[in-house]
Design a protein around this motif. Structure first.
Motif, PDB file in Angstrom:
ATOM      1  N   ASN A  18       0.765  -1.112   0.003  1.00 58.78           N
ATOM      2  CA  ASN A  18      -0.183  -0.014   0.022  1.00 58.78           C
ATOM      3  C   ASN A  18       0.896   1.019   0.138  1.00 58.78           C
ATOM      4  O   ASN A  18       0.673   2.211  -0.519  1.00 58.78           O
ATOM      5  CB  ASN A  18      -1.005   0.128   1.437  1.00 58.78           C
ATOM      6  N   LEU A  19       2.017   1.157   0.860  1.00 62.11           N
ATOM      7  CA  LEU A  19       2.787   2.496   0.778  1.00 62.11           C
ATOM      8  C   LEU A  19       3.288   2.672  -0.485  1.00 62.11           C
ATOM      9  O   LEU A  19       3.604   3.818  -0.830  1.00 62.11           O
ATOM     10  CB  LEU A  19       3.942   2.320   1.918  1.00 62.11           C
ATOM     11  N   GLU A  20       3.978   1.491  -1.204  1.00 63.23           N
ATOM     12  CA  GLU A  20       4.719   1.745  -2.525  1.00 63.23           C
ATOM     13  C   GLU A  20       3.737   2.093  -3.504  1.00 63.23           C
ATOM     14  O   GLU A  20       3.919   2.961  -4.353  1.00 63.23           O
ATOM     15  CB  GLU A  20       5.153   0.305  -2.941  1.00 63.23           C
ATOM     16  N   LEU A  45       4.891   2.371  12.843  1.00 58.89           N
ATOM     17  CA  LEU A  45       4.399   2.404  11.609  1.00 58.89           C
ATOM     18  C   LEU A  45       4.525   3.512  10.964  1.00 58.89           C
ATOM     19  O   LEU A  45       4.808   3.689   9.445  1.00 58.89           O
ATOM     20  CB  LEU A  45       2.879   2.083  11.574  1.00 58.89           C
ATOM     21  N   ALA A  46       4.506   4.885  11.396  1.00 58.83           N
ATOM     22  CA  ALA A  46       4.567   6.009  10.711  1.00 58.83           C
ATOM     23  C   ALA A  46       6.247   6.199  10.072  1.00 58.83           C
ATOM     24  O   ALA A  46       6.255   6.694   8.741  1.00 58.83           O
ATOM     25  CB  ALA A  46       4.612   7.219  11.747  1.00 58.83           C
ATOM     26  N   GLN A  47       7.413   5.650  10.836  1.00 60.06           N
ATOM     27  CA  GLN A  47       8.453   5.454  10.448  1.00 60.06           C
ATOM     28  C   GLN A  47       8.585   4.955   9.096  1.00 60.06           C
ATOM     29  O   GLN A  47       9.336   5.083   8.256  1.00 60.06           O
ATOM     30  CB  GLN A  47       9.498   4.778  11.477  1.00 60.06           C
ATOM     31  N   ARG A  48       7.829   3.853   8.944  1.00 61.84           N
ATOM     32  CA  ARG A  48       7.810   2.979   7.633  1.00 61.84           C
ATOM     33  C   ARG A  48       7.414   3.747   6.345  1.00 61.84           C
ATOM     34  O   ARG A  48       7.306   3.354   5.369  1.00 61.84           O
ATOM     35  CB  ARG A  48       6.923   1.443   8.102  1.00 61.84           C
ATOM     36  N   CYS A  51       8.949   8.526   2.999  1.00 65.67           N
ATOM     37  CA  CYS A  51       9.637   8.382   1.683  1.00 65.67           C
ATOM     38  C   CYS A  51       9.776   9.798   1.226  1.00 65.67           C
ATOM     39  O   CYS A  51       9.263  10.595   1.829  1.00 65.67           O
ATOM     40  CB  CYS A  51       9.037   7.419   0.805  1.00 65.67           C
ATOM     41  N   SER A  52      10.183   9.757   0.022  1.00 63.02           N
ATOM     42  CA  SER A  52      10.528  11.070  -0.731  1.00 63.02           C
ATOM     43  C   SER A  52       8.938  11.849  -0.996  1.00 63.02           C
ATOM     44  O   SER A  52       8.985  13.168  -0.913  1.00 63.02           O
ATOM     45  CB  SER A  52      11.096  11.054  -2.005  1.00 63.02           C
ATOM     46  N   GLU A  53       8.044  11.086  -0.979  1.00 65.43           N
ATOM     47  CA  GLU A  53       6.775  11.801  -1.231  1.00 65.43           C
ATOM     48  C   GLU A  53       6.051  12.150   0.051  1.00 65.43           C
ATOM     49  O   GLU A  53       4.941  12.731   0.047  1.00 65.43           O
ATOM     50  CB  GLU A  53       5.593  10.670  -2.017  1.00 65.43           C
TER      51      GLU A  53
END
Length: 347
Positions: A18-20, A45-48, A51-53
């Motif tokens: 989902n993150l990807e 979970l926030a740490q995971r 990303c750049s976005e």
């Protein structure tokens, strides 16, 4: 690694997928994600999600802001009104060590924010909260947003950053869905245009949720998206054409059976029913009721044994997470880690 039931579990393979997918959706759009921390209230979970976005995180309470700041996160938005002095003082202290923005829909608390920030040597950002259809907080007229911007410009420790507008979770079944979304976005365009004509730069336009991500990415008005549910998804928005899947489960133990009936040790103390009863994993089961400490299932297949584990899909993750002290992270049905839900209950 063993756990007692009822247990809150995240499927890491689905969560990471989902993150990807969210990163791919936002990449190249000129917008950023500012995920809503209230979805899980869990720094691990926030740490995971970083990303750049991802430009930062959105919070619903002062306690959530403090939790993330203490965990080393920066660039935080409190997307809620705060008017009590104890919370204003707390936010000022936090603004002395992180880049912090707050939403306001009245000029009244700005002087208090300014005084509190001056005492600790901080500057705090402000977004004018615009009511674009949620009928909750937010100003309704351009002149009201102008008053907030004018008052912010007058104060030395306040920095006007722009606008925030959230239209609510407009699901697929909402009548005239597309028209309502566009009307909401048009309100923000009107507000931004008015402020810029009055000489106030609008650096940020923040808002929208998972249910309107597709529409928001096509709307030039937004600079950042506050979606939170995307990382774990919920059943009632699976039909919106989004590339996300449900990643959260509540696991319960079978404690009683009789013909066509199974009872689990999962009640409203461990799963909420805000958007409907939780959904059993077995296709031949149906949740009939969730009481204080029991879930009662209709079971048309062979009955499970006492002590067997059964999974339920929460219909709302946010309030379900707030019932648990920890969440178990699994991959391929094997537990890898247990992490605390640190901001649970923090207002």
């Amino acid at each position: 690694m063993n756990y007692s039931t009822p247990a809150l579990i995240i499927d890491l393979d689905i969560f990471e997928a989902n993150l990807e997918e969210a990163s791919k959706m936002v990449s190249g759009s000129g917008k950023f994600l500012r995920p809503h921390f209230k979805t899980h209230r869990t720094p691990a979970l926030a740490q995971r999600q970083i990303c750049s976005e991802v430009i930062g995180f959105t919070c619903a309470t002062v306690g959530e802001v403090e939790t993330l700041a203490d965990a080393g996160f920066d660039h935080l938005l409190l997307a809620n009104e705060v008017v009590s002095m104890d919370k204003i003082d707390k936010l000022a202290s936090l603004a002395a060590r992180v880049d912090l923005i707050v939403a306001v829909d009245s000029p009244s608390p700005l002087q208090d924010f300014n005084n509190a920030c001056r005492r600790v040597g901080a500057t705090i950002g402000v977004l004018a909260d615009i009511d674009i259809g949620l009928n909750r907080c937010g100003v309704g007229a351009p002149v009201d947003a102008e008053i907030i911007a004018t008052e912010s410009a007058r104060l030395d420790c306040i920095r006007f950053r722009g606008l925030m507008g959230y239209e609510g979770r407009i699901r697929s079944h909402v009548p005239e869905r597309s028209e309502k979304i566009q009307q909401a976005f048009s309100r923000l365009v009107e507000m931004k245009s008015h402020l810029e004509q009055k000489g106030f730069p609008v650096e940020i336009v923040s808002g929208a949720g998972t249910s309107t991500m597709i529409e928001v990415l096509a709307a030039p008005i937004f600079t950042e998206i506050q979606a939170g549910t995307y990382c774990m998804m919920e059943p009632d928005i699976l039909d919106l054409g989004l590339p996300f899947h449900c990643a959260a489960w509540i696991t319960g133990t079978v404690i009683s059976t009789r013909p066509r009936r199974v009872v689990l040790d999962v009640g409203r103390r461990s799963v909420t029913a805000d958007n409907g009863l939780p959904i059993p994993e077995p296709h031949h089961a149906k949740t009939l009721a969730v009481n204080d400490q029991h879930a009662i299932l209709e079971w048309t297949g062979p009955l499970p044994a006492l002590g067997e584990l059964v999974r339920l899909r929460p219909t709302q993750n946010r309030t379900t997470f707030n019932l648990h002290e920890q969440v178990w992270l699994e991959r391929n049905r094997k537990i890898e880690e247990r992490v605390p839900i640190t901001a649970r209950g923090r207002s």
